[in-house]
Design a protein around this motif. Structure first.
Motif, PDB file in Angstrom:
ATOM      1  N   ASN A  19      44.008  40.192  40.260  1.00 15.94           N
ATOM      2  CA  ASN A  19      42.782  40.830  40.732  1.00 15.94           C
ATOM      3  C   ASN A  19      42.791  41.069  42.241  1.00 15.94           C
ATOM      4  O   ASN A  19      41.772  40.886  42.905  1.00 15.94           O
ATOM      5  CB  ASN A  19      41.592  39.943  40.349  1.00 15.94           C
ATOM      6  CG  ASN A  19      40.322  40.729  40.108  1.00 15.94           C
ATOM      7  OD1 ASN A  19      40.304  41.955  40.204  1.00 15.94           O
ATOM      8  ND2 ASN A  19      39.254  40.029  39.807  1.00 15.94           N
ATOM      9  N   CYS A  20      43.920  41.508  42.802  1.00 18.95           N
ATOM     10  CA  CYS A  20      44.000  41.728  44.246  1.00 18.95           C
ATOM     11  C   CYS A  20      43.072  42.849  44.696  1.00 18.95           C
ATOM     12  O   CYS A  20      42.636  42.872  45.835  1.00 18.95           O
ATOM     13  CB  CYS A  20      45.440  42.039  44.658  1.00 18.95           C
ATOM     14  SG  CYS A  20      45.728  41.946  46.435  1.00 18.95           S
ATOM     15  N   ALA A  21      42.758  43.773  43.810  1.00 16.03           N
ATOM     16  CA  ALA A  21      41.844  44.857  44.162  1.00 16.03           C
ATOM     17  C   ALA A  21      40.429  44.343  44.405  1.00 16.03           C
ATOM     18  O   ALA A  21      39.617  45.023  45.035  1.00 16.03           O
ATOM     19  CB  ALA A  21      41.826  45.913  43.058  1.00 16.03           C
ATOM     20  N   TYR A  22      40.130  43.146  43.908  1.00 20.28           N
ATOM     21  CA  TYR A  22      38.856  42.488  44.195  1.00 20.28           C
ATOM     22  C   TYR A  22      38.933  41.787  45.547  1.00 20.28           C
ATOM     23  O   TYR A  22      38.127  42.010  46.431  1.00 20.28           O
ATOM     24  CB  TYR A  22      38.541  41.486  43.085  1.00 20.28           C
ATOM     25  CG  TYR A  22      37.394  40.551  43.377  1.00 20.28           C
ATOM     26  CD1 TYR A  22      36.092  41.033  43.464  1.00 20.28           C
ATOM     27  CD2 TYR A  22      37.609  39.185  43.543  1.00 20.28           C
ATOM     28  CE1 TYR A  22      35.034  40.174  43.724  1.00 20.28           C
ATOM     29  CE2 TYR A  22      36.568  38.317  43.801  1.00 20.28           C
ATOM     30  CZ  TYR A  22      35.281  38.812  43.895  1.00 20.28           C
ATOM     31  OH  TYR A  22      34.233  37.959  44.151  1.00 20.28           O
ATOM     32  N   LEU A 327      47.628  48.908  40.956  1.00 24.34           N
ATOM     33  CA  LEU A 327      46.228  48.959  40.551  1.00 24.34           C
ATOM     34  C   LEU A 327      46.089  50.046  39.492  1.00 24.34           C
ATOM     35  O   LEU A 327      46.387  51.209  39.760  1.00 24.34           O
ATOM     36  CB  LEU A 327      45.345  49.272  41.767  1.00 24.34           C
ATOM     37  CG  LEU A 327      43.819  49.137  41.674  1.00 24.34           C
ATOM     38  CD1 LEU A 327      43.203  49.301  43.057  1.00 24.34           C
ATOM     39  CD2 LEU A 327      43.175  50.142  40.740  1.00 24.34           C
ATOM     40  N   PHE A 328      45.644  49.663  38.310  1.00 24.14           N
ATOM     41  CA  PHE A 328      45.504  50.673  37.263  1.00 24.14           C
ATOM     42  C   PHE A 328      44.506  50.191  36.211  1.00 24.14           C
ATOM     43  O   PHE A 328      44.233  48.996  36.069  1.00 24.14           O
ATOM     44  CB  PHE A 328      46.845  51.002  36.604  1.00 24.14           C
ATOM     45  CG  PHE A 328      47.577  49.812  36.052  1.00 24.14           C
ATOM     46  CD1 PHE A 328      47.444  49.444  34.721  1.00 24.14           C
ATOM     47  CD2 PHE A 328      48.413  49.068  36.865  1.00 24.14           C
ATOM     48  CE1 PHE A 328      48.117  48.348  34.226  1.00 24.14           C
ATOM     49  CE2 PHE A 328      49.099  47.972  36.376  1.00 24.14           C
ATOM     50  CZ  PHE A 328      48.948  47.596  35.046  1.00 24.14           C
ATOM     51  N   GLY A 329      43.959  51.153  35.499  1.00 26.26           N
ATOM     52  CA  GLY A 329      42.977  50.855  34.471  1.00 26.26           C
ATOM     53  C   GLY A 329      43.589  50.908  33.083  1.00 26.26           C
ATOM     54  O   GLY A 329      44.420  51.767  32.790  1.00 26.26           O
ATOM     55  N   ILE A 330      43.180  49.973  32.249  1.00 24.54           N
ATOM     56  CA  ILE A 330      43.574  49.947  30.844  1.00 24.54           C
ATOM     57  C   ILE A 330      42.328  50.260  30.030  1.00 24.54           C
ATOM     58  O   ILE A 330      41.340  49.524  30.073  1.00 24.54           O
ATOM     59  CB  ILE A 330      44.134  48.565  30.444  1.00 24.54           C
ATOM     60  CG1 ILE A 330      45.336  48.204  31.320  1.00 24.54           C
ATOM     61  CG2 ILE A 330      44.515  48.547  28.964  1.00 24.54           C
ATOM     62  CD1 ILE A 330      45.824  46.778  31.134  1.00 24.54           C
ATOM     63  N   ARG A 331      42.361  51.362  29.291  1.00 25.05           N
ATOM     64  CA  ARG A 331      41.199  51.787  28.518  1.00 25.05           C
ATOM     65  C   ARG A 331      41.434  51.570  27.027  1.00 25.05           C
ATOM     66  O   ARG A 331      42.553  51.689  26.536  1.00 25.05           O
ATOM     67  CB  ARG A 331      40.869  53.252  28.801  1.00 25.05           C
ATOM     68  CG  ARG A 331      40.318  53.478  30.198  1.00 25.05           C
ATOM     69  CD  ARG A 331      39.868  54.920  30.410  1.00 25.05           C
ATOM     70  NE  ARG A 331      39.059  55.045  31.607  1.00 25.05           N
ATOM     71  CZ  ARG A 331      39.556  55.216  32.839  1.00 25.05           C
ATOM     72  NH1 ARG A 331      40.870  55.310  33.012  1.00 25.05           N
ATOM     73  NH2 ARG A 331      38.764  55.310  33.886  1.00 25.05           N
ATOM     74  N   LEU A 361      43.499  46.157  36.285  1.00 25.20           N
ATOM     75  CA  LEU A 361      44.570  45.195  36.533  1.00 25.20           C
ATOM     76  C   LEU A 361      45.179  45.494  37.898  1.00 25.20           C
ATOM     77  O   LEU A 361      45.510  46.645  38.209  1.00 25.20           O
ATOM     78  CB  LEU A 361      45.636  45.323  35.444  1.00 25.20           C
ATOM     79  CG  LEU A 361      46.784  44.323  35.446  1.00 25.20           C
ATOM     80  CD1 LEU A 361      46.270  42.917  35.204  1.00 25.20           C
ATOM     81  CD2 LEU A 361      47.800  44.695  34.363  1.00 25.20           C
ATOM     82  N   SER A 362      45.317  44.472  38.738  1.00 23.37           N
ATOM     83  CA  SER A 362      45.850  44.701  40.089  1.00 23.37           C
ATOM     84  C   SER A 362      46.743  43.539  40.527  1.00 23.37           C
ATOM     85  O   SER A 362      46.311  42.650  41.247  1.00 23.37           O
ATOM     86  CB  SER A 362      44.706  44.924  41.091  1.00 23.37           C
ATOM     87  OG  SER A 362      43.727  43.896  40.998  1.00 23.37           O
TER      88      SER A 362
END
Length: 382
Positions: A19-22, A327-331, A361-362
């Protein structure tokens, strides 16, 4: 090839932190620098006038190297993205009929200043909506390109979207901005430090970065690059250290109408911060030693196999050309499963974020294949 750097961080072995993007954890060496800096403040008689400038100059030099800026005069120290963006907006005159382009759901700190500016100028704020398609990255980039014409005076956006890591083609967007005379303002908070950013190639008019995410620094210490357009602008505040010849403390009673050269004038008051500045500079030293290209490659290799498995299982991820690796999204195809998955992930003590309809996810260099495998098992098992 860059190896896992987990041993350089004081991570809790019971937590899988993706969670590095947080917010990033601090390097052990950054923590130690901070402790030493706090202790130094206990003896203020050891803080010399030159110390107000030395740490700042070191940090500006490191950031210039990180983004390939040609000199340190274009770098300012800021407390937040909102401060850096507000500085930009203060120096851009708009009139009725002109436009500012932003992206749908971009981070609020890169929105509110533009909303105020366009409202006060009777100009138009154009929001480029996230496409409802299976090729979000490609279609979104195309929509941005199509929106930039001679009426556009500012394009303010990110390198990667903070919610799902959608990657934007900044060199192409920048070239079009230059052609129509629009300024390109970039929020680099979710990219700089993990994804290569070269100001000589991208040519932004400003690059604004918070320091507590991918730059691995403390909270409330950021950095900004301001291009030639802003060389003679007006800062948000008028603090003493940004004035010409402020190095001479004996002459501070002789008020000076001139600023320090370049972007120095835009640095926040008390930016010499004797605790946060050396901490952030230590973080920069580590990032430069690892190499940003190597960090991005490390993340790519870390996730490659799992991404193939997730897509085969029906999860939706952006095409690699329009997706960052850090950093990317899983849908989910079935959104009704989200709450169930959140519970599973939480029960496994895995830290990720949820933004919109995406699991964000980051990972970073402190993660290893075991961390990724743990999350993948949550997503692939009933």
């Amino acid at each position: 090839m860059l190896k896992c750097q987990k041993d350089k961080f004081s991570l809790d072995s019971s937590v899988t932190y993706l969670n590095c993007a947080y917010m990033s954890p601090l390097l052990k060496s950054v923590e130690q620098i901070g402790i030493e800096a706090i202790q130094k403040k206990q003896k203020p008689w050891n803080i010399a006038p030159s110390d107000f400038f030395t740490g700042v100059n070191n940090l500006k030099k490191s950031f210039s190297e990180l983004i390939n800026a040609s000199n340190t005069e274009s770098i300012a120290l800021i407390p937040s993205v909102s401060y850096g963006i507000a500085t930009v907006a203060k120096n851009i005159p708009l009139k009725k009929g002109e436009k500012v382009v932003v992206l749908d759901e971009q981070f609020p700190s890169n929105y509110y200043s533009w909303k105020r500016l366009t409202d006060n100028s009777d100009a138009e704020l154009v929001v480029i909506k996230r496409p409802k398609s299976t090729s979000i990255g490609e279609d979104w980039n195309a929509a941005i390109i199509n929106a930039i014409d001679s009426s556009v005076k500012v394009v303010s956006m990110a390198h990667v979207h903070w919610a799902d890591g959608t990657l934007f083609k900044l060199e192409e967007i920048s070239a079009l901005c230059k052609k129509v005379g629009a300024l390109l303002i970039i929020d680099g908070t979710q990219s700089v430090g993990a994804l290569p950013f070269d100001v000589q190639k991208i040519k932004p008019d400003a690059l604004i970065c918070a320091g507590y995410k991918w730059l691995l620094g403390p909270y409330s210490q950021g950095v900004a690059y301001y291009g030639e357009y802003f060389n003679n602008g007006k800062p948000i505040e008028e603090n003493w250290i940004n004035r010409f010849e402020s190095e001479d403390f004996t002459g501070l009673v002789n008020y000076n109408d001139n600023y320090q050269a370049g972007a120095f004038r835009y640095s926040v008051g008390e930016h010499s911060n004797f605790i946060l500045v050396p901490m952030l500079n230590e973080a920069f030293t580590n990032i430069l030693n690892w190499g940003v290209d190597n960090i991005q490659s490390y993340c790519k290799n870390l996730i490659a196999e799992s991404i193939d498995e997730l897509t085969s299982a029906g999860y939706r991820l952006e095409h690699s050309e329009f997706r960052s690796n850090h950093l990317f999204g899983i849908r989910l195809n079935d959104a009704s499963r989200m709450e169930q998955l959140k519970t599973k992930i939480q029960n496994q003590n895995i830290s990720v974020s949820y933004r919109g309809d995406a699991i964000r996810l980051s990972p970073n260099v402190y993660n290893d294949s075991t961390d990724i495998e743990k999350l993948k098992n949550c997503l692939l098992t009933n």
